[in-house]
Design a protein around this motif. Structure first.
Motif, PDB file in Angstrom:
ATOM      1  N   ASP A  33       0.852  -1.191   0.000  1.00 56.01           N
ATOM      2  CA  ASP A  33       0.000   0.000   0.000  1.00 56.01           C
ATOM      3  C   ASP A  33       0.887   1.239   0.000  1.00 56.01           C
ATOM      4  O   ASP A  33       1.878   1.312   0.738  1.00 56.01           O
ATOM      5  N   ILE A  34       0.530   2.209  -0.823  1.00 51.88           N
ATOM      6  CA  ILE A  34       1.337   3.419  -0.975  1.00 51.88           C
ATOM      7  C   ILE A  34       1.268   4.295   0.274  1.00 51.88           C
ATOM      8  O   ILE A  34       2.146   5.137   0.499  1.00 51.88           O
ATOM      9  N   ASN A  35       0.269   4.069   1.092  1.00 49.86           N
ATOM     10  CA  ASN A  35       0.041   4.907   2.275  1.00 49.86           C
ATOM     11  C   ASN A  35      -0.205   4.000   3.489  1.00 49.86           C
ATOM     12  O   ASN A  35      -1.323   3.905   3.995  1.00 49.86           O
ATOM     13  N   ASN A  93     -12.603  -3.036   2.531  1.00 50.85           N
ATOM     14  CA  ASN A  93     -13.587  -1.950   2.528  1.00 50.85           C
ATOM     15  C   ASN A  93     -14.509  -2.124   1.325  1.00 50.85           C
ATOM     16  O   ASN A  93     -14.026  -2.289   0.202  1.00 50.85           O
ATOM     17  N   GLY A  99     -16.239   2.486   3.344  1.00 50.33           N
ATOM     18  CA  GLY A  99     -14.990   3.234   3.200  1.00 50.33           C
ATOM     19  C   GLY A  99     -14.173   2.863   1.970  1.00 50.33           C
ATOM     20  O   GLY A  99     -12.973   3.122   1.926  1.00 50.33           O
ATOM     21  N   GLU A 101     -12.531   3.258  -1.474  1.00 56.93           N
ATOM     22  CA  GLU A 101     -12.135   4.357  -2.353  1.00 56.93           C
ATOM     23  C   GLU A 101     -11.733   3.863  -3.737  1.00 56.93           C
ATOM     24  O   GLU A 101     -11.963   4.552  -4.731  1.00 56.93           O
ATOM     25  N   VAL A 102     -11.134   2.702  -3.800  1.00 55.79           N
ATOM     26  CA  VAL A 102     -10.740   2.131  -5.091  1.00 55.79           C
ATOM     27  C   VAL A 102     -11.695   0.972  -5.390  1.00 55.79           C
ATOM     28  O   VAL A 102     -11.789   0.018  -4.605  1.00 55.79           O
ATOM     29  N   HIS A 106     -10.197  -5.379  -3.119  1.00 61.04           N
ATOM     30  CA  HIS A 106      -8.852  -5.576  -2.566  1.00 61.04           C
ATOM     31  C   HIS A 106      -8.947  -5.877  -1.087  1.00 61.04           C
ATOM     32  O   HIS A 106      -9.881  -5.440  -0.413  1.00 61.04           O
ATOM     33  N   HIS A 108      -6.786  -5.428   2.352  1.00 59.34           N
ATOM     34  CA  HIS A 108      -5.640  -4.888   3.075  1.00 59.34           C
ATOM     35  C   HIS A 108      -5.144  -5.989   4.006  1.00 59.34           C
ATOM     36  O   HIS A 108      -5.931  -6.546   4.787  1.00 59.34           O
TER      37      HIS A 108
HETATM   38  P1  AMP Z   1      -9.813   1.630   0.147  1.00 61.42           P
HETATM   39  O1  AMP Z   1     -10.506   1.569  -1.200  1.00 61.42           O
HETATM   40  O2  AMP Z   1     -10.430   2.607   1.084  1.00 61.42           O
HETATM   41  O3  AMP Z   1      -9.651   0.278   0.771  1.00 61.42           O
HETATM   42  O4  AMP Z   1      -8.362   2.226  -0.071  1.00 61.42           O
HETATM   43  C1  AMP Z   1      -7.572   1.988  -1.190  1.00 61.42           C
HETATM   44  C2  AMP Z   1      -6.136   1.802  -0.753  1.00 61.42           C
HETATM   45  O5  AMP Z   1      -5.346   1.797  -1.938  1.00 61.42           O
HETATM   46  C3  AMP Z   1      -5.580   2.918   0.158  1.00 61.42           C
HETATM   47  O6  AMP Z   1      -5.047   2.330   1.347  1.00 61.42           O
HETATM   48  C4  AMP Z   1      -4.492   3.555  -0.698  1.00 61.42           C
HETATM   49  O7  AMP Z   1      -3.369   3.965   0.055  1.00 61.42           O
HETATM   50  C5  AMP Z   1      -4.135   2.444  -1.670  1.00 61.42           C
HETATM   51  N1  AMP Z   1      -3.600   2.932  -2.940  1.00 61.42           N
HETATM   52  C6  AMP Z   1      -4.153   3.831  -3.765  1.00 61.42           C
HETATM   53  N2  AMP Z   1      -3.380   4.033  -4.852  1.00 61.42           N
HETATM   54  C7  AMP Z   1      -2.303   3.207  -4.706  1.00 61.42           C
HETATM   55  C8  AMP Z   1      -1.145   2.940  -5.494  1.00 61.42           C
HETATM   56  N3  AMP Z   1      -0.916   3.571  -6.655  1.00 61.42           N
HETATM   57  N4  AMP Z   1      -0.248   2.039  -5.030  1.00 61.42           N
HETATM   58  C9  AMP Z   1      -0.455   1.423  -3.852  1.00 61.42           C
HETATM   59  N5  AMP Z   1      -1.535   1.612  -3.072  1.00 61.42           N
HETATM   60  C10 AMP Z   1      -2.446   2.502  -3.484  1.00 61.42           C
END
Ligand code: AMP
Ligand code: ZN
Length: 119
Positions: A33-35, A93, A99, A101-102, A106, A108
């Motif tokens: 994860d980037i963050n 999520n 929650g 976002e993408v 996926h 975590h």
């Molecule tokens: P969520 O959809 O809330 O589970 O969050 C999406 C996760 O994808 C977040 O923790 C982001 O930090 C991660 N994320 C988004 N873009 C990237 C990327 N380019 N590379 C790695 N992780 C990413």
């Protein structure tokens, strides 16, 4: 849809967006994860574009089973200590109130010594 050209995670699988790869086979991809919230924090995704965990059906059962069997192995490989002292957390999520976002399903996988930034 098996691939969404506008999806950031589909682009990561294709290598169009760089990532720090943890694992790859024909069906599954994992990357850091980037963050990160935790000392170990990577994401596991199916290569096939599945929008969320709310979109899976019986045809995905084998894939999801393989991901779940793989997750603890990758957690140890990435530095999580073994159960019971160590361990890890898996979060998927799903939807706005979940929650998400993408919108490519996926998981975590988080672990490592406490405290974590979040969670
Ligand atoms: P969520 O959809 O809330 O589970 O969050 C999406 C996760 O994808 C977040 O923790 C982001 O930090 C991660 N994320 C988004 N873009 C990237 C990327 N380019 N590379 C790695 N992780 C990413
Ligand atoms: Zn996708």
């Amino acid at each position: 849809m098996s691939h969404d050209p506008n999806c950031i995670f589909c682009k990561i699988i294709e290598g169009k967006i760089p990532s720090r790869k943890v694992y790859e086979d024909d069906d599954i991809f994992a990357f850091h994860d980037i963050n990160p919230w935790a000392p170990v924090h990577f994401l596991m995704i199916p290569k096939k574009h599945i929008t969320s965990l709310a979109h899976v059906d019986a045809t995905n059962a084998e894939l999801l089973g393989r991901m779940m069997v793989l997750a603890p192995k990758l957690a140890l490989q990435e530095g999580c200590r073994p159960y019971p002292e160590g361990g890890f957390r898996i979060v998927s999520n799903t939807g706005a109130e979940g929650g998400q976002e993408v919108h490519h399903m996926h998981w975590h996988v988080m672990g490592g010594p406490r405290p974590w930034l979040r969670g």
